[in-house]
Design a protein around this motif. Structure first.
Motif, PDB file in Angstrom:
ATOM      1  N   ASN A   1     -34.781  11.031 -33.378  1.00  0.00           N
ATOM      2  CA  ASN A   1     -35.712  10.631 -34.322  1.00  0.00           C
ATOM      3  C   ASN A   1     -35.250  11.154 -35.766  1.00  0.00           C
ATOM      4  OD1 ASN A   1     -37.609  10.664 -31.753  1.00  0.00           O
ATOM      5  ND2 ASN A   1     -37.268  12.967 -32.002  1.00  0.00           N
TER       6      ASN A   1
ATOM      7  N   ARG B   1     -38.711   7.091 -34.095  1.00  0.00           N
ATOM      8  CA  ARG B   1     -37.751   6.867 -33.096  1.00  0.00           C
ATOM      9  C   ARG B   1     -36.693   5.943 -33.452  1.00  0.00           C
ATOM     10  NH1 ARG B   1     -39.333   6.799 -26.595  1.00  0.00           N
ATOM     11  NH2 ARG B   1     -37.214   7.431 -25.925  1.00  0.00           N
TER      12      ARG B   1
ATOM     13  N   TYR C   1     -35.598   9.353 -23.872  1.00  0.00           N
ATOM     14  CA  TYR C   1     -35.247  10.658 -24.592  1.00  0.00           C
ATOM     15  C   TYR C   1     -34.335  11.605 -23.592  1.00  0.00           C
ATOM     16  CZ  TYR C   1     -38.193  10.079 -28.608  1.00  0.00           C
ATOM     17  OH  TYR C   1     -38.664   9.751 -29.948  1.00  0.00           O
TER      18      TYR C   1
END
Length: 268
Positions: free
Chosen positions: A242, A67, A233
């Motif tokens: 990502n 991430r 997110y």
């Protein structure tokens, strides 16, 4: 014609930095990391170190997806520059022209806010406005609407304060300009042309990757892998990407000006 001067060999320095990376993992006792070194548009080092999960001990590889958190913001800035270059967006046009519902406590100031100020965190709000509410699972659209009641620290454009919610208005601007979702525009215009084949958006994208680095928390003197949280997110321009180190090496090559077929000098 003068001979081309020989290019310096940076291999010894690259090997030394690789040894430092190994040392960081070992001495700082972190689960893992991945690193790329780019010189003159060439990837001269690409390695993973440590493990993706302290329990399973699967090794970090060059295609292990991490991430990238707020490094996601660089994709928002780059996509914006591409759309400005095409005339679909403008740096200095008030965003209220495309987002008529956008408001701040400073009503007049809100009518002046432009894309340049959104991307450079000069909205006039306090640092990290509504991040805690996002972490408490409040949806982004409601938080964006609540910017109208958030305390101001200066007039819009007059001071810097890091934002995630306000920054993510760029995603709404991209949709207004293109009729397409922000994440799809990044995938189509940046990930795919640059060969960032492991790059995705969202927690589902991360967890669907063949190899992905788990978040870890301290536990009993060691590390415990935990599931990624969904919250950040939900604001893809600020924190949605990502990518593997292989992907990010291609991003670095492009940002250094070596992929003019995708990122023109004027865009950079």
């Amino acid at each position: 014609t003068p001979a081309t001067p020989p290019q310096p060999d940076f291999t010894p320095q690259a090997r030394e930095i690789e040894r430092l990376a190994e040392q960081v993992v070992r001495q700082a006792r972190i689960p893992g990391l991945a690193m790329a070194i780019v010189q003159d548009g060439k990837v001269i080092s690409l390695q993973g170190y440590g493990v993706v999960d302290a329990r399973t001990r699967q090794a970090v590889g060059t295609d292990t997806v991490f991430r990238v958190a707020s490094l996601s913001k660089s994709f928002a800035g780059t996509l914006s520059a591409m759309l400005v270059e095409e005339g679909a967006m403008a740096w200095d046009t008030p965003i209220a022209n495309q987002l008529p519902a956008f408001q701040l406590r400073d009503i007049a100031g809100a009518q002046r806010i432009n894309l340049r100020e959104i991307l450079s965190h000069r909205v006039g709000l306090a640092y990290n406005t509504y991040d805690r509410a996002l972490e408490a699972d409040e949806p982004y659209p409601l938080l964006a609407e609540r910017l109208s009641e958030a305390p101001m620290t200066c007039s819009p454009g007059d001071c810097y304060a890091y934002q995630n919610i306000a920054f993510s208005l760029v995603g709404d601007l991209v949709f207004a300009a293109t009729g397409d979702f922000y994440a799809h525009q990044v995938e189509k215009r940046l990930f795919h042309p640059l060969g960032m084949y492991g790059a995705t958006f969202g927690r589902d994208g991360l967890e669907a990757s063949p190899s992905w680095a788990r978040p870890h928390v301290r536990s009993g003197g060691g590390w415990l892998a935990v599931r990624p949280k969904e919250t950040y997110y939900r604001i893809p321009p600020a924190a949605g990407v990502n990518a593997s180190i292989n992907d990010m090496a291609q991003w670095l090559v492009a940002q250094m000006g070596h992929r003019p077929d995708v990122l023109a000098e004027s865009v950079l």
